[in-house]
Design a protein around this motif. Structure first.
Motif, PDB file in Angstrom:
ATOM      1  N   LEU A   9       2.315  -4.584   5.505  1.00 49.78           N
ATOM      2  CA  LEU A   9       3.017  -2.847   5.257  1.00 49.78           C
ATOM      3  C   LEU A   9       1.833  -2.915   4.207  1.00 49.78           C
ATOM      4  CD1 LEU A   9       6.198  -2.669   6.249  1.00 49.78           C
ATOM      5  CD2 LEU A   9       4.123  -1.694   7.422  1.00 49.78           C
ATOM      6  N   LEU A  10       1.891  -3.403   2.899  1.00 49.67           N
ATOM      7  CA  LEU A  10       1.681  -3.297   1.609  1.00 49.67           C
ATOM      8  C   LEU A  10      -0.002  -3.323   2.007  1.00 49.67           C
ATOM      9  CD1 LEU A  10       2.216  -3.057  -1.410  1.00 49.67           C
ATOM     10  CD2 LEU A  10       1.804  -5.496  -1.032  1.00 49.67           C
ATOM     11  N   ARG A  11      -0.532  -4.150   2.543  1.00 46.26           N
ATOM     12  CA  ARG A  11      -1.853  -3.919   2.928  1.00 46.26           C
ATOM     13  C   ARG A  11      -2.186  -2.190   3.404  1.00 46.26           C
ATOM     14  NH1 ARG A  11      -5.503  -4.567   7.016  1.00 46.26           N
ATOM     15  NH2 ARG A  11      -7.378  -5.337   6.504  1.00 46.26           N
ATOM     16  N   GLU A  12      -1.220  -1.704   4.396  1.00 44.18           N
ATOM     17  CA  GLU A  12      -1.353  -0.782   5.256  1.00 44.18           C
ATOM     18  C   GLU A  12      -1.549   0.285   4.413  1.00 44.18           C
ATOM     19  OE1 GLU A  12      -1.749   0.303   8.487  1.00 44.18           O
ATOM     20  OE2 GLU A  12      -2.222  -1.660   9.069  1.00 44.18           O
ATOM     21  N   LEU A  13      -0.576   0.591   3.501  1.00 42.73           N
ATOM     22  CA  LEU A  13      -0.174   1.379   2.283  1.00 42.73           C
ATOM     23  C   LEU A  13      -1.982   0.923   1.143  1.00 42.73           C
ATOM     24  CD1 LEU A  13       1.222   3.214   0.644  1.00 42.73           C
ATOM     25  CD2 LEU A  13       2.333   1.660  -0.724  1.00 42.73           C
ATOM     26  N   SER A  14      -2.321   0.183   1.026  1.00 44.34           N
ATOM     27  CA  SER A  14      -3.387  -0.137   0.072  1.00 44.34           C
ATOM     28  C   SER A  14      -5.025   1.076   0.836  1.00 44.34           C
ATOM     29  CB  SER A  14      -3.784  -1.204  -0.043  1.00 44.34           C
ATOM     30  OG  SER A  14      -4.620  -2.571   0.756  1.00 44.34           O
ATOM     31  N   ILE A  15      -4.405   0.869   2.391  1.00 41.84           N
ATOM     32  CA  ILE A  15      -5.330   1.587   3.016  1.00 41.84           C
ATOM     33  C   ILE A  15      -5.028   2.732   3.165  1.00 41.84           C
ATOM     34  CG2 ILE A  15      -6.950   1.500   6.068  1.00 41.84           C
ATOM     35  CD1 ILE A  15      -5.996  -1.802   5.247  1.00 41.84           C
ATOM     36  N   ARG A  16      -4.256   2.950   3.531  1.00 43.54           N
ATOM     37  CA  ARG A  16      -4.086   4.460   3.941  1.00 43.54           C
ATOM     38  C   ARG A  16      -3.464   5.689   3.329  1.00 43.54           C
ATOM     39  NH1 ARG A  16      -3.953   4.026   9.916  1.00 43.54           N
ATOM     40  NH2 ARG A  16      -4.291   1.873  10.015  1.00 43.54           N
ATOM     41  N   GLY A  17      -2.729   4.929   1.868  1.00 41.45           N
ATOM     42  CA  GLY A  17      -2.775   6.080   0.749  1.00 41.45           C
ATOM     43  C   GLY A  17      -1.087   6.426   0.782  1.00 41.45           C
ATOM     44  N   THR A  18      -0.149   6.332   1.692  1.00 38.61           N
ATOM     45  CA  THR A  18       0.980   7.568   1.485  1.00 38.61           C
ATOM     46  C   THR A  18       1.747   6.298   2.246  1.00 38.61           C
ATOM     47  OG1 THR A  18       0.345   8.712   3.522  1.00 38.61           O
ATOM     48  CG2 THR A  18       0.315   8.918   1.054  1.00 38.61           C
ATOM     49  N   ILE A  19       3.363   6.273   2.054  1.00 33.64           N
ATOM     50  CA  ILE A  19       4.434   5.946   2.627  1.00 33.64           C
ATOM     51  C   ILE A  19       4.230   6.486   4.791  1.00 33.64           C
ATOM     52  CG2 ILE A  19       6.716   5.896   2.985  1.00 33.64           C
ATOM     53  CD1 ILE A  19       5.157   3.696   0.790  1.00 33.64           C
ATOM     54  N   ALA A  20       3.922   8.051   3.919  1.00 33.43           N
ATOM     55  CA  ALA A  20       4.216   8.105   5.919  1.00 33.43           C
ATOM     56  C   ALA A  20       3.103   8.396   5.913  1.00 33.43           C
ATOM     57  CB  ALA A  20       3.762   9.916   5.362  1.00 33.43           C
ATOM     58  N   ALA A  21       1.938   7.709   5.861  1.00 30.27           N
ATOM     59  CA  ALA A  21       0.581   7.138   6.475  1.00 30.27           C
ATOM     60  C   ALA A  21       1.398   6.083   7.267  1.00 30.27           C
ATOM     61  CB  ALA A  21      -0.297   7.796   6.378  1.00 30.27           C
ATOM     62  N   VAL A  22       1.446   4.699   6.684  1.00 29.38           N
ATOM     63  CA  VAL A  22       1.844   4.192   7.248  1.00 29.38           C
ATOM     64  C   VAL A  22       3.057   4.238   7.754  1.00 29.38           C
ATOM     65  CG1 VAL A  22       2.677   1.572   5.886  1.00 29.38           C
ATOM     66  CG2 VAL A  22       1.440   2.599   4.401  1.00 29.38           C
ATOM     67  N   ALA A  23       3.598   4.735   7.705  1.00 29.08           N
ATOM     68  CA  ALA A  23       4.830   5.043   9.110  1.00 29.08           C
ATOM     69  C   ALA A  23       4.205   5.646  10.367  1.00 29.08           C
ATOM     70  CB  ALA A  23       5.987   5.902   8.246  1.00 29.08           C
ATOM     71  N   GLU A  24       3.257   6.461   9.789  1.00 30.92           N
ATOM     72  CA  GLU A  24       2.651   6.639  10.916  1.00 30.92           C
ATOM     73  C   GLU A  24       2.026   5.595  11.979  1.00 30.92           C
ATOM     74  OE1 GLU A  24       0.330  11.047  12.957  1.00 30.92           O
ATOM     75  OE2 GLU A  24       0.214  10.092  10.728  1.00 30.92           O
ATOM     76  N   ALA A  25       1.267   4.981  11.546  1.00 32.53           N
ATOM     77  CA  ALA A  25       0.251   3.807  11.380  1.00 32.53           C
ATOM     78  C   ALA A  25       1.423   2.647  12.926  1.00 32.53           C
ATOM     79  CB  ALA A  25      -0.434   3.636  10.039  1.00 32.53           C
ATOM     80  N   VAL A  26       2.298   2.196  11.764  1.00 32.42           N
ATOM     81  CA  VAL A  26       3.125   1.194  12.176  1.00 32.42           C
ATOM     82  C   VAL A  26       4.035   1.785  13.526  1.00 32.42           C
ATOM     83  CG1 VAL A  26       2.079  -0.564  10.649  1.00 32.42           C
ATOM     84  CG2 VAL A  26       5.111   0.817  10.321  1.00 32.42           C
ATOM     85  N   ASN A  27       4.557   2.917  13.399  1.00 36.41           N
ATOM     86  CA  ASN A  27       5.826   3.619  14.153  1.00 36.41           C
ATOM     87  C   ASN A  27       6.893   3.404  13.557  1.00 36.41           C
ATOM     88  OD1 ASN A  27       6.587   5.068  16.333  1.00 36.41           O
ATOM     89  ND2 ASN A  27       7.008   3.326  17.667  1.00 36.41           N
ATOM     90  N   PHE A  28       7.238   3.403  12.141  1.00 37.77           N
ATOM     91  CA  PHE A  28       7.988   3.103  11.046  1.00 37.77           C
ATOM     92  C   PHE A  28       8.722   4.488  10.742  1.00 37.77           C
ATOM     93  CE2 PHE A  28       8.365  -1.613   9.511  1.00 37.77           C
ATOM     94  CZ  PHE A  28       8.407  -2.446  11.018  1.00 37.77           C
ATOM     95  N   THR A  29      10.238   4.341  10.020  1.00 35.80           N
ATOM     96  CA  THR A  29      10.385   5.745   9.676  1.00 35.80           C
ATOM     97  C   THR A  29       9.768   5.486   8.110  1.00 35.80           C
ATOM     98  OG1 THR A  29      12.308   4.788   8.638  1.00 35.80           O
ATOM     99  CG2 THR A  29      12.572   6.009  10.665  1.00 35.80           C
ATOM    100  N   PRO A  30       9.193   6.703   7.419  1.00 31.88           N
ATOM    101  CA  PRO A  30       9.241   6.255   5.865  1.00 31.88           C
ATOM    102  C   PRO A  30      10.504   6.188   4.847  1.00 31.88           C
ATOM    103  CG  PRO A  30       8.404   8.232   6.899  1.00 31.88           C
ATOM    104  CD  PRO A  30       9.605   7.585   7.499  1.00 31.88           C
ATOM    105  N   SER A  31      11.625   6.067   5.522  1.00 32.73           N
ATOM    106  CA  SER A  31      11.976   5.000   4.457  1.00 32.73           C
ATOM    107  C   SER A  31      12.316   3.277   4.948  1.00 32.73           C
ATOM    108  CB  SER A  31      14.166   5.880   5.009  1.00 32.73           C
ATOM    109  OG  SER A  31      13.757   5.776   6.487  1.00 32.73           O
ATOM    110  N   ALA A  32      12.205   3.232   6.342  1.00 34.51           N
ATOM    111  CA  ALA A  32      12.298   2.199   6.978  1.00 34.51           C
ATOM    112  C   ALA A  32      10.997   1.428   6.216  1.00 34.51           C
ATOM    113  CB  ALA A  32      12.125   1.595   7.955  1.00 34.51           C
ATOM    114  N   VAL A  33       9.655   2.179   5.810  1.00 31.57           N
ATOM    115  CA  VAL A  33       8.813   1.202   5.123  1.00 31.57           C
ATOM    116  C   VAL A  33       8.882   0.873   3.572  1.00 31.57           C
ATOM    117  CG1 VAL A  33       6.398   1.244   4.101  1.00 31.57           C
ATOM    118  CG2 VAL A  33       7.092   2.387   6.622  1.00 31.57           C
ATOM    119  N   SER A  34       9.957   2.400   3.000  1.00 24.80           N
ATOM    120  CA  SER A  34      10.183   1.889   1.357  1.00 24.80           C
ATOM    121  C   SER A  34      11.005   0.935   1.117  1.00 24.80           C
ATOM    122  CB  SER A  34      11.097   3.595   1.213  1.00 24.80           C
ATOM    123  OG  SER A  34       9.269   4.718   0.984  1.00 24.80           O
TER     124      SER A  34
END
Length: 300
Positions: A9-34
């Protein structure tokens, strides 16, 4: 011990830039990613994220973990390939990104051959522009990309990706039939005053086509812009435009276009790219082999 899923997830954040984009990519909610990233900070014992206005920035310690996550994913992907290689039949899933002319000319035969010879392999295909697809393969959205490279326009080279050339095809001037042409035209120099159809700005084919016209002394009048080459062909056939068209588009079809060789005789290169860590996957290897056979048939 650091949790691998949280590292990813941390690597995804470094690539995609935002929590929302990571959540969409991995099918999580933004709060779950945070929550998962906060748990990773506690595991690491150091701050990993800091606020910069409305955005999150990674700390130097987080960058170290991102690099480690990439290595871990490579090891896991290689291990998966080895497990699949130990099976009695070729099996697995291959996610492929492909541009339009290759999707039309190469993929049908390759898919049919794979379904016949390796029915346990699931192939998923999505049409993408090559420049975008190369990056998406690097970040693991796809397992393979079929891409193109025009003369004097090198495709991006990303670390950890392995390239193999499939074939080349000529790029020629596509002119309307004589009876539908807006004006007499037999060469690219004659096409200066005619409407052009090209792919959108930022694509390799658009850059190549504009440079060809400029080398012949004029700026093309691009009135029609579309990434759909089938639409481009219809605009040319109906007498509304001229275009530069790669020969792969004529595979399996006839056309009323007049095709004129350019003086410099340019050729486009079509190639496959996979991650080096997954290049030994039996399914990936088999699909590459079938694509090579399909390209050989088209080139004959």
């Amino acid at each position: 011990m650091l949790d691998v899923r949280r590292l990813v997830l941390l690597r995804e954040l470094s690539i995609r830039g935002t929590i929302a984009a990571v959540a969409e990519a991995v099918n999580f909610t933004p709060s779950a990613v945070s929550q998962q990233l906060s748990a990773l900070e506690r595991e690491a014992g150091v701050p990993l994220l800091r606020r910069a206005g409305r955005r999150l920035q990674l700390t130097p310690q987080a960058e170290v973990l991102v690099q480690a996550a990439g290595h871990v994913l490579d090891v896991l992907e290689q291990a998966q390939s080895e497990v699949e290689g130990s099976m009695p039949t070729v099996q697995g899933r291959v996610r492929v990104a492909v541009f339009q002319s290759a999707a039309l000319a190469l993929m049908p035969n390759a898919l049919h051959a794979m379904a016949t010879a390796h029915p346990d392999v699931r192939i998923e295909m999505v049409q993408r522009e090559p420049e975008t697809a190369l990056h998406e393969t690097w970040i693991r959205d796809f397992d393979m990309v079929i891409a193109e490279q025009y003369p004097a326009h090198a495709a991006p080279r990303l670390p950890g990706l392995q390239r193999e050339d499939l074939t080349t095809d000529a790029v020629r001037l596509a002119l309307p039939p004589v009876d539908t042409a807006l004006a007499p035209v037999t060469s690219i120099s004659d096409a200066e005053a005619l409407p052009w159809v090209m792919e959108p700005r930022g694509t390799a084919s658009r850059h190549f086509a504009e440079q060809v016209c400029r080398r012949h002394g004029f700026e093309p009048d691009v009135r029609y812009e579309t990434a759909d080459l089938q639409t481009q062909i219809r605009l040319v056939e109906s007498g509304n435009a001229v275009s530069l068209m790669p020969d792969l588009m004529w595979t399996g079809r006839t056309t009323t276009c007049r095709l004129v060789e350019l003086p410099e005789r340019p050729r486009r290169t079509i190639f496959t790219v996979v991650r080096a860590a997954g290049s030994s996957s039996p399914a990936v290897t088999a699909l590459r082999a079938e694509l090579e056979r399909a390209a050989a048939v088209v080139g004959d």
